[in-house]
Design a protein around this motif. Structure first.
Motif, PDB file in Angstrom:
ATOM      1  N   ARG A 126       0.848  -1.184   0.000  1.00 32.42           N
ATOM      2  CA  ARG A 126       0.000   0.000   0.000  1.00 32.42           C
ATOM      3  C   ARG A 126       0.886   1.238   0.000  1.00 32.42           C
ATOM      4  O   ARG A 126       1.934   1.272   0.635  1.00 32.42           O
ATOM      5  CB  ARG A 126      -0.924   0.031   1.220  1.00 32.42           C
TER       6      ARG A 126
ATOM      7  N   ASN B  91      -8.041   7.723  -6.110  1.00 31.71           N
ATOM      8  CA  ASN B  91      -7.826   6.337  -5.713  1.00 31.71           C
ATOM      9  C   ASN B  91      -7.712   6.226  -4.191  1.00 31.71           C
ATOM     10  O   ASN B  91      -8.239   5.296  -3.587  1.00 31.71           O
ATOM     11  CB  ASN B  91      -6.577   5.782  -6.391  1.00 31.71           C
ATOM     12  N   GLN B  92      -7.036   7.179  -3.551  1.00 38.00           N
ATOM     13  CA  GLN B  92      -6.915   7.173  -2.098  1.00 38.00           C
ATOM     14  C   GLN B  92      -8.280   7.335  -1.422  1.00 38.00           C
ATOM     15  O   GLN B  92      -8.485   6.836  -0.318  1.00 38.00           O
ATOM     16  CB  GLN B  92      -5.991   8.289  -1.609  1.00 38.00           C
TER      17      GLN B  92
ATOM     18  N   ASP C  79     -11.141   6.211  -2.651  1.00 36.82           N
ATOM     19  CA  ASP C  79     -12.062   5.140  -3.035  1.00 36.82           C
ATOM     20  C   ASP C  79     -11.999   3.961  -2.061  1.00 36.82           C
ATOM     21  O   ASP C  79     -11.663   2.842  -2.426  1.00 36.82           O
ATOM     22  CB  ASP C  79     -11.759   4.672  -4.465  1.00 36.82           C
ATOM     23  N   THR C  80     -12.327   4.257  -0.803  1.00 43.31           N
ATOM     24  CA  THR C  80     -12.330   3.209   0.213  1.00 43.31           C
ATOM     25  C   THR C  80     -13.720   2.977   0.799  1.00 43.31           C
ATOM     26  O   THR C  80     -13.896   2.063   1.599  1.00 43.31           O
ATOM     27  CB  THR C  80     -11.352   3.546   1.356  1.00 43.31           C
ATOM     28  N   ARG C  81     -14.685   3.775   0.413  1.00 47.44           N
ATOM     29  CA  ARG C  81     -16.082   3.617   0.818  1.00 47.44           C
ATOM     30  C   ARG C  81     -16.959   3.912  -0.387  1.00 47.44           C
ATOM     31  O   ARG C  81     -16.596   4.719  -1.252  1.00 47.44           O
ATOM     32  CB  ARG C  81     -16.460   4.592   1.936  1.00 47.44           C
TER      33      ARG C  81
ATOM     34  N   ARG D 126     -17.606   7.623  -2.164  1.00 50.54           N
ATOM     35  CA  ARG D 126     -16.681   8.659  -1.692  1.00 50.54           C
ATOM     36  C   ARG D 126     -15.893   9.287  -2.855  1.00 50.54           C
ATOM     37  O   ARG D 126     -15.837  10.510  -2.990  1.00 50.54           O
ATOM     38  CB  ARG D 126     -15.726   8.077  -0.661  1.00 50.54           C
TER      39      ARG D 126
ATOM     40  N   ASP E 212      -9.715   0.525  -8.566  1.00 48.89           N
ATOM     41  CA  ASP E 212      -8.614   1.336  -9.087  1.00 48.89           C
ATOM     42  C   ASP E 212      -8.859   1.734 -10.532  1.00 48.89           C
ATOM     43  O   ASP E 212      -8.471   2.820 -10.960  1.00 48.89           O
ATOM     44  CB  ASP E 212      -7.297   0.576  -8.980  1.00 48.89           C
TER      45      ASP E 212
ATOM     46  N   SER F 196     -11.520   4.708 -10.304  1.00 51.32           N
ATOM     47  CA  SER F 196     -11.051   5.886  -9.559  1.00 51.32           C
ATOM     48  C   SER F 196      -9.838   6.522 -10.225  1.00 51.32           C
ATOM     49  O   SER F 196      -9.741   7.756 -10.291  1.00 51.32           O
ATOM     50  CB  SER F 196     -10.748   5.528  -8.103  1.00 51.32           C
TER      51      SER F 196
ATOM     52  N   SER G 128      -4.540   7.545   6.956  1.00 50.69           N
ATOM     53  CA  SER G 128      -5.650   7.191   6.078  1.00 50.69           C
ATOM     54  C   SER G 128      -6.555   8.401   5.855  1.00 50.69           C
ATOM     55  O   SER G 128      -7.048   9.002   6.815  1.00 50.69           O
ATOM     56  CB  SER G 128      -6.458   6.054   6.703  1.00 50.69           C
TER      57      SER G 128
ATOM     58  N   GLY H 125      -9.451   8.232   4.603  1.00 54.77           N
ATOM     59  CA  GLY H 125     -10.768   7.779   5.038  1.00 54.77           C
ATOM     60  C   GLY H 125     -10.970   7.994   6.526  1.00 54.77           C
ATOM     61  O   GLY H 125     -12.029   8.479   6.958  1.00 54.77           O
TER      62      GLY H 125
END
Length: 166
Positions: free
Chosen positions: A16, A61-62, A64-66, A69, A104, A107, A145, A147
């Motif tokens: 990551r 991309n960072q 795109d965790t929910r 978002r 990915d 995003s 993070s 997020g």
């Protein structure tokens, strides 16, 4: 850019962040690190354009965790940048309801479109301010993070949750 992101969706490892990918050698993340700015360089024929495309793709991309978002961030930025809205507007309800996900592939592609729109809108000092802002966001995301930052800030948490399934 979508194809580069798709490669990361399909074959990424546990690495990551930029540091993690660079330490691991050649990974799908290092492919994105080199490939997306290269696409920006070819398209814009400028170093600043390559940086904007690469950093904007990474920023989305960072995020795109929910569900929803990254699309919300894209729409907020695309309106003043006069970026294309159609795909994001069509995908948003499906992403928010967790029927599909950007990953990915999506995003990075949307972020690259923001970068390209930024190249068209910003010149000179404004372009370098945008690059510095995106670089700072990237550096923050490497250390903490994004997020978690959004979720720990009440106003941002509320905006982030809008439209998402409870």
């Amino acid at each position: 850019v979508a194809a580069i992101g798709l490669a990361d969706d399909l074959w990424s490892g546990p690495e990551r962040g930029f540091r993690g990918h660079l330490r691991a050698g050649f990974t799908t993340g290092t492919l994105k690190l080199v490939g997306i700015p290269l696409v920006g360089l070819v398209r814009t024929r400028s170093l600043s354009g390559a940086l904007l495309v690469g950093l904007a793709a990474n920023a989305l991309n960072q995020l795109d965790t929910r569900p929803g978002r990254a699309l919300k961030a894209y729409l907020v930025a695309a309106v003043p940048l006069r970026g294309p809205l159609g795909a994001a507007v069509l995908l948003a309800p499906y992403d928010l309801r967790e029927v599909v996900m950007l990953g990915d592939s999506g995003s990075n592609a949307l972020g690259a479109m923001l970068g390209l729109s930024s190249v068209d809108r910003f010149t000179g000092k404004g372009r370098w301010i945008a690059i510095a802002s995106l670089a700072a966001l990237t550096a923050l995301g490497e250390r903490r993070s994004l997020g978690r930052l959004l979720e720990s800030t009440p106003v941002l948490r509320g905006l982030d949750a809008l439209g998402r399934r409870p």
